[in-house]
Design a protein around this motif. Structure first.
Motif, PDB file in Angstrom:
ATOM      1  N   LEU A  14      45.521  45.707  48.295  1.00 24.54           N
ATOM      2  CA  LEU A  14      45.325  45.026  47.381  1.00 24.54           C
ATOM      3  C   LEU A  14      45.988  45.059  45.762  1.00 24.54           C
ATOM      4  CD1 LEU A  14      41.691  44.765  48.293  1.00 24.54           C
ATOM      5  CD2 LEU A  14      43.378  42.999  48.891  1.00 24.54           C
ATOM      6  N   PRO A  15      46.530  44.235  45.370  1.00 16.81           N
ATOM      7  CA  PRO A  15      47.230  44.560  44.253  1.00 16.81           C
ATOM      8  C   PRO A  15      46.116  44.735  42.937  1.00 16.81           C
ATOM      9  CG  PRO A  15      47.840  42.412  44.940  1.00 16.81           C
ATOM     10  CD  PRO A  15      47.147  42.929  45.871  1.00 16.81           C
ATOM     11  N   ARG A  16      46.640  45.313  41.977  1.00 19.78           N
ATOM     12  CA  ARG A  16      45.501  45.234  40.732  1.00 19.78           C
ATOM     13  C   ARG A  16      46.417  45.054  39.610  1.00 19.78           C
ATOM     14  NH1 ARG A  16      41.592  50.360  41.876  1.00 19.78           N
ATOM     15  NH2 ARG A  16      43.634  51.408  42.172  1.00 19.78           N
ATOM     16  N   HIS A  17      46.091  44.330  38.633  1.00 16.53           N
ATOM     17  CA  HIS A  17      46.730  43.922  37.468  1.00 16.53           C
ATOM     18  C   HIS A  17      46.774  45.384  36.427  1.00 16.53           C
ATOM     19  CE1 HIS A  17      48.793  41.621  34.502  1.00 16.53           C
ATOM     20  NE2 HIS A  17      47.761  41.985  33.398  1.00 16.53           N
ATOM     21  N   GLY A  18      48.174  45.736  36.284  1.00 14.52           N
ATOM     22  CA  GLY A  18      48.219  46.731  35.441  1.00 14.52           C
ATOM     23  C   GLY A  18      47.950  48.137  36.040  1.00 14.52           C
ATOM     24  N   THR A  52      35.688  53.296  56.746  1.00 17.97           N
ATOM     25  CA  THR A  52      34.892  54.627  56.280  1.00 17.97           C
ATOM     26  C   THR A  52      33.587  54.242  55.650  1.00 17.97           C
ATOM     27  OG1 THR A  52      36.245  54.369  53.957  1.00 17.97           O
ATOM     28  CG2 THR A  52      37.167  55.789  55.904  1.00 17.97           C
ATOM     29  N   GLY A  53      33.264  53.066  55.547  1.00 11.48           N
ATOM     30  CA  GLY A  53      31.967  52.520  54.944  1.00 11.48           C
ATOM     31  C   GLY A  53      32.303  51.959  53.587  1.00 11.48           C
ATOM     32  N   GLY A  54      31.119  51.238  53.192  1.00 10.67           N
ATOM     33  CA  GLY A  54      31.201  50.456  51.834  1.00 10.67           C
ATOM     34  C   GLY A  54      32.083  49.232  52.067  1.00 10.67           C
ATOM     35  N   PHE A  55      32.167  48.795  50.858  1.00  9.90           N
ATOM     36  CA  PHE A  55      32.961  47.481  50.892  1.00  9.90           C
ATOM     37  C   PHE A  55      33.974  47.335  49.801  1.00  9.90           C
ATOM     38  CE2 PHE A  55      28.517  46.875  51.870  1.00  9.90           C
ATOM     39  CZ  PHE A  55      28.540  46.199  53.091  1.00  9.90           C
ATOM     40  N   VAL A  56      35.046  46.685  49.882  1.00  7.57           N
ATOM     41  CA  VAL A  56      36.063  46.709  48.789  1.00  7.57           C
ATOM     42  C   VAL A  56      36.250  45.010  48.696  1.00  7.57           C
ATOM     43  CG1 VAL A  56      38.586  46.754  48.315  1.00  7.57           C
ATOM     44  CG2 VAL A  56      37.596  48.371  49.868  1.00  7.57           C
ATOM     45  N   CYS A  57      36.178  44.691  47.415  1.00 13.12           N
ATOM     46  CA  CYS A  57      36.260  43.315  46.657  1.00 13.12           C
ATOM     47  C   CYS A  57      37.590  43.143  46.061  1.00 13.12           C
ATOM     48  CB  CYS A  57      34.984  43.010  45.739  1.00 13.12           C
ATOM     49  SG  CYS A  57      34.997  41.577  45.064  1.00 13.12           S
ATOM     50  N   ALA A  58      38.050  42.006  46.153  1.00 12.39           N
ATOM     51  CA  ALA A  58      39.286  41.571  45.443  1.00 12.39           C
ATOM     52  C   ALA A  58      39.131  40.307  44.771  1.00 12.39           C
ATOM     53  CB  ALA A  58      40.527  41.650  46.339  1.00 12.39           C
ATOM     54  N   ILE A  59      39.591  40.196  43.499  1.00  8.74           N
ATOM     55  CA  ILE A  59      39.842  39.032  42.720  1.00  8.74           C
ATOM     56  C   ILE A  59      41.149  38.665  42.572  1.00  8.74           C
ATOM     57  CG2 ILE A  59      39.029  37.925  40.505  1.00  8.74           C
ATOM     58  CD1 ILE A  59      36.870  40.084  40.433  1.00  8.74           C
ATOM     59  N   ARG A  60      41.598  37.633  42.757  1.00 14.06           N
ATOM     60  CA  ARG A  60      43.043  37.022  42.297  1.00 14.06           C
ATOM     61  C   ARG A  60      42.820  35.777  41.614  1.00 14.06           C
ATOM     62  NH1 ARG A  60      47.605  38.364  46.504  1.00 14.06           N
ATOM     63  NH2 ARG A  60      46.630  40.326  47.474  1.00 14.06           N
ATOM     64  N   HIS A  61      43.586  35.725  40.536  1.00 15.42           N
ATOM     65  CA  HIS A  61      43.617  34.345  39.747  1.00 15.42           C
ATOM     66  C   HIS A  61      45.259  34.189  39.567  1.00 15.42           C
ATOM     67  CE1 HIS A  61      39.458  34.788  38.224  1.00 15.42           C
ATOM     68  NE2 HIS A  61      39.796  36.039  37.845  1.00 15.42           N
ATOM     69  N   ARG A  62      45.468  32.851  40.087  1.00 18.00           N
ATOM     70  CA  ARG A  62      46.896  32.475  40.186  1.00 18.00           C
ATOM     71  C   ARG A  62      47.021  31.377  39.279  1.00 18.00           C
ATOM     72  NH1 ARG A  62      49.254  28.319  42.715  1.00 18.00           N
ATOM     73  NH2 ARG A  62      51.144  28.255  43.072  1.00 18.00           N
ATOM     74  N   ARG A  72      46.932  37.273  38.259  1.00 16.08           N
ATOM     75  CA  ARG A  72      46.154  38.478  37.955  1.00 16.08           C
ATOM     76  C   ARG A  72      45.321  38.758  39.035  1.00 16.08           C
ATOM     77  NH1 ARG A  72      49.616  37.713  34.463  1.00 16.08           N
ATOM     78  NH2 ARG A  72      49.383  37.988  32.217  1.00 16.08           N
ATOM     79  N   CYS A  73      45.330  40.140  39.384  1.00 18.54           N
ATOM     80  CA  CYS A  73      44.814  40.700  40.480  1.00 18.54           C
ATOM     81  C   CYS A  73      43.911  42.114  40.055  1.00 18.54           C
ATOM     82  CB  CYS A  73      45.625  41.218  41.785  1.00 18.54           C
ATOM     83  SG  CYS A  73      46.944  39.661  42.280  1.00 18.54           S
ATOM     84  N   TYR A  74      42.624  42.043  41.022  1.00 14.61           N
ATOM     85  CA  TYR A  74      41.769  43.073  40.607  1.00 14.61           C
ATOM     86  C   TYR A  74      40.905  43.603  41.693  1.00 14.61           C
ATOM     87  CZ  TYR A  74      42.506  40.910  36.055  1.00 14.61           C
ATOM     88  OH  TYR A  74      43.091  40.020  34.958  1.00 14.61           O
ATOM     89  N   ALA A  75      40.730  44.522  42.070  1.00 13.32           N
ATOM     90  CA  ALA A  75      40.093  45.026  43.207  1.00 13.32           C
ATOM     91  C   ALA A  75      39.368  46.411  42.974  1.00 13.32           C
ATOM     92  CB  ALA A  75      41.223  45.453  44.151  1.00 13.32           C
ATOM     93  N   LEU A  76      38.175  46.531  43.736  1.00 10.96           N
ATOM     94  CA  LEU A  76      37.146  47.569  43.515  1.00 10.96           C
ATOM     95  C   LEU A  76      36.533  48.101  44.927  1.00 10.96           C
ATOM     96  CD1 LEU A  76      35.764  49.296  41.410  1.00 10.96           C
ATOM     97  CD2 LEU A  76      33.914  47.523  41.538  1.00 10.96           C
ATOM     98  N   ALA A  77      36.833  49.157  45.191  1.00 10.60           N
ATOM     99  CA  ALA A  77      35.917  49.764  46.193  1.00 10.60           C
ATOM    100  C   ALA A  77      34.827  50.353  45.863  1.00 10.60           C
ATOM    101  CB  ALA A  77      36.675  51.091  46.901  1.00 10.60           C
ATOM    102  N   ALA A  78      33.621  50.254  46.519  1.00 12.01           N
ATOM    103  CA  ALA A  78      32.303  50.471  46.227  1.00 12.01           C
ATOM    104  C   ALA A  78      31.459  50.831  47.722  1.00 12.01           C
ATOM    105  CB  ALA A  78      31.492  49.436  45.483  1.00 12.01           C
TER     106      ALA A  78
END
Length: 169
Positions: A14-18, A52-62, A72-78
């Motif tokens: 997943l890409p992440r802006h910056g 491995t457990g948990g979740f990953v969320c991605a946000i994309r604004h095109r 603009r892409c953002y992602a977080l594993a939690a």
């Protein structure tokens, strides 16, 4: 992890802006999109289960009208859903977008006062569409609404990798 345990999980990058991309073994659980025809920005949220457990969320604004369909892409594993919900609900879809991005006809030139005024009228609508997408998909955020008014910071907030085991170098 044994091969049969990894069944249905693929490598996802997943890409992440910056920032460096976020890579993990996972599978897609849900995808939600908002693409109002009267706004220049399409938004997409994906939710993945990590092997491995948990979740990953991605946000994309095109940016629809930008050259090369700029994103603009953002992602977080939690490890837990509340962390991801906070990430989603506290995200400002305008935080990395220059005002001219909301008024494509002003691209390539210094934005005029009229273009900036038009961008100022579009911004609340884009934020409302974002809140509606999240509320329809995940429910409202418990607690007070984040401040996303005209004085809200447009600088990227630091994103933490809550679970480094999901990230591949």
């Amino acid at each position: 992890m044994m091969a049969e345990e990894a069944s249905g999980f693929d490598f996802v990058l997943l890409p992440r802006h910056g920032r460096r991309p976020l890579g993990f073994q996972g599978r897609l659980l849900a995808r939600m999109e908002a693409a109002p025809p009267d706004l220049p920005v399409d938004s997409c949220v994906t939710l993945h289960e990590a092997a491995t457990g948990g979740f990953v969320c991605a946000i994309r604004h095109r940016l629809r009208d930008a050259a090369g369909a700029e994103e603009r892409c953002y992602a977080l594993a939690a490890d837990d859903a509340p962390t991801l919900l906070r990430f989603l609900h506290l995200h400002d879809p305008l935080r990395d977008l220059p005002p001219a991005a909301l008024v494509p006809q002003a691209a390539g030139t210094a934005p005029s006062r009229a273009a900036l005024a038009e961008a100022a009228t579009i911004a609340p609508r884009l934020r409302a569409v974002w809140r509606d997408l999240l509320a329809a998909s995940f429910g409202p955020l418990a607690g007070p609404e984040p401040d996303q008014g005209p004085t809200a910071s447009r600088r990227p907030a630091p994103e933490e990798d809550h679970d480094e085991r999901h990230q591949r170098a």
